[in-house]
Write an enzyme that holds these catalytic residues in place. Sequence first.
Site, PDB file in Angstrom:
ATOM      1  N   HIS B 268      33.715  26.661  43.915  1.00 10.05           N
ATOM      2  CA  HIS B 268      33.127  27.529  44.937  1.00 10.05           C
ATOM      3  C   HIS B 268      33.536  27.067  46.352  1.00 10.05           C
ATOM      4  O   HIS B 268      34.064  27.851  47.146  1.00 10.05           O
ATOM      5  CB  HIS B 268      31.597  27.510  44.789  1.00 10.05           C
ATOM      6  CG  HIS B 268      30.864  28.332  45.795  1.00 10.05           C
ATOM      7  ND1 HIS B 268      30.393  29.598  45.520  1.00 10.05           N
ATOM      8  CD2 HIS B 268      30.509  28.093  47.076  1.00 10.05           C
ATOM      9  CE1 HIS B 268      29.783  30.099  46.584  1.00 10.05           C
ATOM     10  NE2 HIS B 268      29.836  29.194  47.553  1.00 10.05           N
ATOM     11  N   GLU B 269      33.317  25.810  46.631  1.00  9.37           N
ATOM     12  CA  GLU B 269      33.636  25.307  47.972  1.00  9.37           C
ATOM     13  C   GLU B 269      35.137  25.357  48.233  1.00  9.37           C
ATOM     14  O   GLU B 269      35.582  25.568  49.361  1.00  9.37           O
ATOM     15  CB  GLU B 269      33.093  23.890  48.173  1.00  9.37           C
ATOM     16  CG  GLU B 269      31.574  23.742  48.008  1.00  9.37           C
ATOM     17  CD  GLU B 269      30.740  24.696  48.869  1.00  9.37           C
ATOM     18  OE1 GLU B 269      31.259  25.185  49.901  1.00  9.37           O
ATOM     19  OE2 GLU B 269      29.582  24.978  48.501  1.00  9.37           O
ATOM     20  N   HIS B 272      36.081  28.627  49.672  1.00  4.48           N
ATOM     21  CA  HIS B 272      35.899  28.631  51.135  1.00  4.48           C
ATOM     22  C   HIS B 272      37.056  27.895  51.822  1.00  4.48           C
ATOM     23  O   HIS B 272      37.575  28.319  52.850  1.00  4.48           O
ATOM     24  CB  HIS B 272      34.586  27.930  51.508  1.00  4.48           C
ATOM     25  CG  HIS B 272      33.342  28.722  51.230  1.00  4.48           C
ATOM     26  ND1 HIS B 272      33.121  29.959  51.780  1.00  4.48           N
ATOM     27  CD2 HIS B 272      32.235  28.440  50.487  1.00  4.48           C
ATOM     28  CE1 HIS B 272      31.926  30.419  51.382  1.00  4.48           C
ATOM     29  NE2 HIS B 272      31.381  29.518  50.591  1.00  4.48           N
ATOM     30  N   GLU B 298      32.102  34.368  51.732  1.00  5.28           N
ATOM     31  CA  GLU B 298      31.443  34.224  50.437  1.00  5.28           C
ATOM     32  C   GLU B 298      32.217  34.965  49.338  1.00  5.28           C
ATOM     33  O   GLU B 298      32.196  34.558  48.182  1.00  5.28           O
ATOM     34  CB  GLU B 298      30.011  34.749  50.560  1.00  5.28           C
ATOM     35  CG  GLU B 298      29.046  34.192  49.543  1.00  5.28           C
ATOM     36  CD  GLU B 298      28.763  32.703  49.680  1.00  5.28           C
ATOM     37  OE1 GLU B 298      29.071  32.109  50.738  1.00  5.28           O
ATOM     38  OE2 GLU B 298      28.251  32.113  48.705  1.00  5.28           O
TER      39      GLU B 298
END
Lengths: 503, 503
Positions: B268-269, B272, B298
Amino acid sequence: MTISNKALDLFVERIALIKSYEESLGLLYWDLRTGAPRKGMDVRSEAIGNLSGQMFKLATAPELGEWLSELEQSDTYEGLSEIHQRLVTETRKEYDRSVKIPPKLYQEYVVLTSQAESMWEEAKANSDFASFEPYLDKIITYTNQFIDLWGVKGTRYDTLLDMYEPGMTTAELDRVFGGLREKLVPLSAAIANSPHQPETGFLKQQYAKEAQKKFSLFILEQMGFDFTGGRLDESAHPFATGLNPGDVRITTRYLADDVTSALFGTIHECGHALYEQNISKDLIGTTLCTGTSMGIHESQSRFWENVIGRSMGFWKRYFGDLQQHFPNQLDVSVEDFYRATNVSQPSLIRIEADELTYNLHIIIRYEIEKQIFNEGVKASELPALWNAKYKEYLGIEPENDGEGVLQDVHWSGGSFGYFPSYSLGNMYAAQITDTLEREMPNFWELVESGNLIPIKEWLTDKVYQYGKLRTPSELITSITGKSLDPDYLFRYLEKKYTDIYKL
Amino acid sequence: MTISNKALDLFVERIALIKSYEESLGLLYWDLRTGAPRKGMDVRSEAIGNLSGQMFKLATAPELGEWLSELEQSDTYEGLSEIHQRLVTETRKEYDRSVKIPPKLYQEYVVLTSQAESMWEEAKANSDFASFEPYLDKIITYTNQFIDLWGVKGTRYDTLLDMYEPGMTTAELDRVFGGLREKLVPLSAAIANSPHQPETGFLKQQYAKEAQKKFSLFILEQMGFDFTGGRLDESAHPFATGLNPGDVRITTRYLADDVTSALFGTIHECGHALYEQNISKDLIGTTLCTGTSMGIHESQSRFWENVIGRSMGFWKRYFGDLQQHFPNQLDVSVEDFYRATNVSQPSLIRIEADELTYNLHIIIRYEIEKQIFNEGVKASELPALWNAKYKEYLGIEPENDGEGVLQDVHWSGGSFGYFPSYSLGNMYAAQITDTLEREMPNFWELVESGNLIPIKEWLTDKVYQYGKLRTPSELITSITGKSLDPDYLFRYLEKKYTDIYKL
């Protein structure tokens, strides 16, 4: 009174703001040196430049000068607290120094030194002084302009010394360095001629990094380093930085084939850290919340590294622990280890020099810097001057300028007047140790039993708590009852090395 | 023309200065959250406050308004580059927003939210809404004052939405969230009633941290995370921060008894991070050099975490590698693993929710925020409202406010309008995936063969490179040829979960 109270509030608020910039910039530099991703460094440098510029504006703003003038009115000044009085004095000194340099001139100089540092790196790698000489020449020219703008008291070189060691003069350094050099040169020669040279081969074996790290952390704890207010990281060039007394960071470097580098490096940086961690909370948020000078700071790192860390007493207590970390490598006696880690011999590279000859490296740099600014010696003359002094004081000569005049980064950054701090640190440390031994008669028993905290507390009481609230000479006089005397250092070295080398 | 060139230079210089503050503050926050010594945090917070105040001054200074006015003159504006045009538009928006709030009012608000965050933490721990209610009430009052000062376009809540998702409106969210909710509620109920519930026990065993870390680093590399321009650290709450495109940092948290937390958290990170690392170099030094909105940001983290990271294709390629890291724990089939990591069931805590029900958590928050600002619902009414909505949409009710209305930090910091971004991210991701599958017909073959770089490059081309140069709606329209349509997300979820739960 209302007016001056308002000036005081504004002044204190501005100082706190400046200190916030210093703290933030401190973190930005720490990050660059410990783990910032390579690709982002150029943009980060821009950010550092921009923030530094903002801080400079705040520190040289006309309103700050006005508040200072108001607070300096004698009846106002007398009514200030001790901290505010010192803050006014210190800030005035910095303010006057900064506003005297035209911003455009300073900016040119910043660009020059930044180019010079890159050029120096290349010149050093290639032992090519000629390529660096024009840069060094220009830096000297700029520095001379700054000296003229700042104004000369005593000699021109005094103006530079005062930046790193407030109040220090060429006359004083001639006295202390002259006295020291005269005695160290023959002592160093006697050591070189001694038939009792320590065996050092066992220090250069494979020492696992993880075990080195574990031992470093153990020693930091023994010294009273506060891990809730600090941390240990790694970097190519070890350093300590006190962002605030509750956040003091040190770094070390673990060499796989040399156990002493990280070991004594960590103890050294922890000396700096203990100073910064134990500054009085009353100074937080002011620019007095840091060590009082480069020399006094260095006295603390060197006290812990050399006086304590390279003593027989220390290793009587800790060698067993070190052996447990490296049972295969350290199958020697504690005496063998003590002697091996205290080898003294003339060498060419300052940062690798031992506790004794190190001072001769510094004295050489001091004498050369003095000649540059007080006698007009030119950049082009430095290699020959350098080599002659190494021959005279250490009996050896560099084969090329890379291991000679080009070895240190300092001059490429314009840091003239900085070098003497290192040996001043050794002298302060020896003189303070003399008082410590008298005021704490069980000092060496404490060291031998690994009870180092009372020593840290004594130093907190005498040195650390004051931050910049006392000047170096005030400190040394208040602690030892005397002004700086190089004989303490000489007698300490003479005693130690006479024993080790059976002179 | 000469005048406006000068205004442009000054404007660009000011923006670069503001960006330097943003970058420095980003590092200060990163440090606080990853390893800053506890004792120094209060002083560090002061420094952050001081620097933020300085940045705010620069961003709201009258001269900036004057430069903007000059650059906005139509013939001057037309002559600007695309980047400078967007920079003027963006800065004008921020500038007007900031100068409309009286500094004193804003300062009161900062103090209030800082107190409220502490109070919230305590209130949550004690499930004591009453103690937090007066703070929440005041924050709502201040926010309403801000809305009045900023000016209302559409509904009052639109003014807040626009801060996080430029251009987003209540009307638009009613449409997309309404459509989604209607379909998700019955789908979620069908899943809960399915007899084919995946077995998940094997995920909750002991998973050694070192092996988790090794696998995280391996996956980052596979995704094309650039380690020369970024790093992975640990923190209690995982996050990503792009200091500049060459320095993008992510964190994760390794749980000893749950392999999925760090695994999907890291992916997830990294989503980003890929966004921030691949912004065009042309935007460096401007405030456009970041993601264009919370929702689009997001969409990237969720695309990588859910669409890719929780797909059967991904694990066909990588499950073998994961098994090698945990041979004893993962003696299951890749299908078992895929189904276990895609369990969907109604739950009370948003941050622990699955890919499907997560959207219902967000829609509940959206509806409540809308009622607060558009219908004047009071803080005191929120617990009952909250519980009723959980009952209606998820079929479950919190037993206390700690696991109910008090669970999220957002409102205590005044971040109303932020929550919708999370589900907007899911919707954007699904809609972009639909285009990606059509434009890159071998998309799933690439995933199954672990060839993820072309996917990263496609996204760089379509999304990442632009930073803030395109608005969210411009981006989504230019990529997919349509405005935001919630059906893509619904169809994606329906297909995935119909298969997993054999509906």
